[in-house]
Design a protein around this motif. Structure first.
Motif, mmCIF file in Angstrom:
data_model
loop_
_atom_site.group_PDB
_atom_site.id
_atom_site.type_symbol
_atom_site.label_atom_id
_atom_site.label_comp_id
_atom_site.label_asym_id
_atom_site.label_seq_id
_atom_site.Cartn_x
_atom_site.Cartn_y
_atom_site.Cartn_z
ATOM 1 N N LEU A 41 2.139 0.487 -3.925
ATOM 2 C CA LEU A 41 1.851 -0.950 -3.923
ATOM 3 C C LEU A 41 2.807 -1.695 -4.858
ATOM 4 N N SER A 42 3.129 -1.060 -5.976
ATOM 5 C CA SER A 42 4.077 -1.669 -6.914
ATOM 6 C C SER A 42 5.461 -1.823 -6.279
ATOM 7 N N GLN A 43 5.873 -0.813 -5.504
ATOM 8 C CA GLN A 43 7.161 -0.882 -4.822
ATOM 9 C C GLN A 43 7.173 -1.989 -3.762
ATOM 10 N N LEU A 44 6.040 -2.142 -3.084
ATOM 11 C CA LEU A 44 5.942 -3.243 -2.115
ATOM 12 C C LEU A 44 6.121 -4.579 -2.813
ATOM 13 N N TYR A 139 4.099 -0.104 7.154
ATOM 14 C CA TYR A 139 5.139 0.890 7.415
ATOM 15 C C TYR A 139 5.851 1.285 6.111
ATOM 16 N N GLU A 140 6.176 0.292 5.290
ATOM 17 C CA GLU A 140 6.864 0.556 4.025
ATOM 18 C C GLU A 140 5.954 1.311 3.057
ATOM 19 N N PHE A 141 4.683 0.958 3.035
ATOM 20 C CA PHE A 141 3.714 1.641 2.173
ATOM 21 C C PHE A 141 3.656 3.131 2.505
ATOM 22 N N LEU A 142 3.598 3.449 3.790
ATOM 23 C CA LEU A 142 3.526 4.846 4.210
ATOM 24 C C LEU A 142 4.808 5.603 3.859
ATOM 25 N N GLN A 143 5.948 4.928 3.995
ATOM 26 C CA GLN A 143 7.219 5.555 3.607
ATOM 27 C C GLN A 143 7.188 5.984 2.139
ATOM 28 N N ALA A 150 11.644 6.500 -1.970
ATOM 29 C CA ALA A 150 12.224 5.902 -0.751
ATOM 30 C C ALA A 150 12.756 4.502 -1.038
ATOM 31 N N GLU A 151 13.923 4.206 -0.455
ATOM 32 C CA GLU A 151 14.534 2.880 -0.591
ATOM 33 C C GLU A 151 14.038 1.984 0.534
ATOM 34 N N ILE A 152 13.387 0.891 0.203
ATOM 35 C CA ILE A 152 12.899 -0.033 1.242
ATOM 36 C C ILE A 152 13.597 -1.385 1.180
#
Length: 423
Positions: A41-44, A139-143, A150-152
Motif C-alpha cells: 500500500l505504501s508503494q501504491l 494490479y499494481e498491489f498484487l505485483q 517490483a518497479e511500478i
C-alpha cells in the motif's frame, strides 16, 4: 501538490455528510503478513499522489485535493474470515462508512483474514477514481505483494482540465463560448425543474451477487459475436427485459451505461487516478423480439457513443460550478427516470498465478451513493467467468423484485443460448 476538484468530482464528494463509496473485493489463496500489505500500500501511495491526498476547502468553500507533506498511510482493517460470503457483509459496511477526507486518505483496505484463503477489499470514495483506475492499482498491489521490490513507475497526475482537454480546444474562442452557453442553458433549466421537498427514503441497501460459469460465459460471448453485437448491448437488453417482466408498466425502459472516457481522451492513461465518466442511455423497442431488438440497440449504442465528446462535456461542466447545488438537489429529490445503471468492465486482464499466491477471483465492484436511484448492476469477466454485482435500496427497488430481476436476466441468457444451440 494540490488541485481543485472538477465538477463531477465535487458532485460525487457532496458535503461530506453522506458516503459515496465503491468497493473492489478479491480472493487470494496463500499466506500473508500485515507487513507485506503495508509495504504494498505504501508503494501504491508512492506512485499515485492522489492516494496520499486529503481534501481541504478554501475560503470560498471550494474543495481541493492536497497531497500532505508527510503522507498518512492507507488505513487497514483486519477481520477474521468465517465464510465465503464475508466480503459481501464487509462491502455493505464500507458503503455506509464515511471517509474523514480532511484527516485520512480516500482509500481504505480491508483484510478478511483466513488461514489459506483471504478475501481483501479496496474501498474508495468515488470522487477519487473510477473502476478502471481501481483495477490498475489492484494490479499494481498484487505485483508488489508477489515481488516487494517490483518497479511500478510513478504517475504523472492530472492536475486539472488542461491536462485532459487539448489546448487548441480549451483555448478556442468558439469552443469556449459554446461550452459557456450550453452550461448556462443547462444551469437555468435545472433551476426550473420542479423537485420534491424530500428525497426518496432509501431504506436498507442490499447486494446480490452471482456468476456465470466458464461454459456459459464462453457461449454468451460467442453468441454475441455471431449476432454482431457487444456483450454490453446483450446484457443491457436482458436487464431491460427483466425490469419490464418484473415491474410491468412501472418500468422506465431506460438503462444508463457508463462509457470509459479513456476511449476518447488518450491524455487519460490507464494508471491515472481519475473519476470523470461519460454516459449513454439505452432503451428497448418493446414491439420487437429479443434478437431483432439486439441489432437495433447496437446501432443506437454506436450512434450515441460516436456523438460523445469528452472535451466539450468537461468544458461545459467546468463552466457550471455555480449550478452544482441545484444539480445535486435535482439528482437527490427529482423523480427517477431510469430503471438502473448498468456497467460492464469487460475482461479484467490481471494475472491469476503468482509466485507466492494465486488470485482465485475478482468480484465485480460495488458502488452506492446518495444521488438518487441507487439501483446499479456491474459485471466483469475474470478467468473466463462473468461475475455480477447487483446493488440497490429497498426504497427504490424492493429486494424481492431485485431477486426476481436477477432470475430473469439469467433466464434470458439461458433462453438465447438454448435457442441458438437448437439452430
Amino acid at each position: 501538490m494540490k488541485r481543485k476538484l472538477l465538477f463531477g468530482e465535487r458532485m460525487l464528494l457532496g458535503d461530506g455528510t453522506e458516503p459515496f463509496n465503491a468497493v473492489i473485493p478479491f480472493r487470494l489463496r496463500g499466506t500473508f503478513t500485515i507487513e507485506h500489505i503495508e509495504h504494498a500500500l505504501s508503494q501504491l501511495q508512492g506512485k499515485h499522489p492522489w492516494l496520499r491526498a486529503l481534501i481541504s476547502h478554501d475560503q470560498n468553500n471550494v474543495p481541493w485535493f492536497e497531497v500532505a507533506d508527510q503522507p498518512l498511510p492507507i488505513p487497514i482493517r483486519i477481520v477474521p474470515r468465517k465464510g465465503d460470503d464475508d466480503w459481501q457483509e464487509e462491502s455493505r459496511m464500507e458503503w455506509q462508512t464515511l471517509f474523514n477526507y480532511g484527516e485520512q486518505p480516500l482509500l481504505r483496505f480491508i483484510w478478511i483474514k483466513g488461514e489459506e484463503v483471504s478475501d481483501m477489499l479496496f474501498s474508495f470514495h468515488h470522487c477519487l477514481c473510477d473502476g478502471g483506475s481501481a483495477m490498475t492499482f489492484l494490479y499494481e498491489f498484487l505485483q508488489i505483494m508477489d515481488h516487494p521490490s517490483a518497479e511500478i513507475g510513478v504517475e504523472n497526475p492530472i492536475l486539472g482540465i488542461q491536462d485532459v482537454v487539448p489546448s487548441d480546444i480549451l483555448t478556442n474562442r468558439r469552443q469556449k463560448l459554446k461550452a459557456k452557453i450550453i452550461g448556462r442553458v443547462a444551469a437555468t433549466a435545472i433551476k426550473c425543474i420542479p423537485v420534491g421537498k424530500k428525497a426518496v427514503e432509501r431504506q436498507n441497501d442490499y447486494l446480490i451477487h452471482w456468476k456465470l460459469d466458464k461454459t456459459m460465459s464462453k457461449e454468451l460471448i460467442s453468441y454475441c459475436k455471431s449476432m454482431e453485437v457487444t456483450v454490453n448491448t446483450f446484457l443491457s437488453a436482458a436487464v431491460l427485459r427483466a425490469f419490464r417482466k418484473v415491474k410491468g408498466e412501472a418500468a422506465f425502459n431506460k438503462v444508463s451505461c457508463p462509457v470509459d472516457i479513456r476511449r476518447f481522451a488518450p491524455q487519460i492513461k490507464d494508471d491515472h487516478i481519475f473519476a470523470f465518466g461519460l454516459m449513454i442511455v439505452v432503451s428497448a423497442n418493446q414491439k420487437m423480439n429479443f434478437s431483432e431488438n439486439l441489432r437495433l440497440m447496437q446501432e443506437t449504442v454506436e450512434r450515441k457513443t460516436s456523438k460523445l465528446n469528452p472535451y466539450i462535456t468537461m468544458m461545459v461542466m467546468e463552466s457550471a460550478h455555480d449550478a452544482l447545488k441545484n444539480f445535486t438537489k435535482l439528482l437527490k429529490h427529482g423523480k427517477s427516470s431510469n430503471d438502473c445503471m448498468f456497467s460492464n468492465l469487460g475482461r479484467i486482464q490481471i494475472p491469476h498465478e503468482y509466485k507466492n499466491f494465486s488470485l482465485e477471483t475478482i468480484f465485480s465492484p460495488s458502488v452506492i451513493g446518495p444521488l438518487g436511484n441507487t439501483t446499479t448492476m456491474v459485471t466483469s469477466t475474470f478467468r473466463g467467468e462473468m461475475d455480477f454485482s447487483f446493488m440497490g435500496s429497498e426504497g427504490y427497488l424492493p429486494y424481492s423484485q431485485a431477486l426476481a430481476i436477477r432470475d430473469e436476466v439469467i433466464q434470458t441468457i439461458k433462453q438465447q443460448l438454448d435457442h441458438i444451440a437448437v439452430l
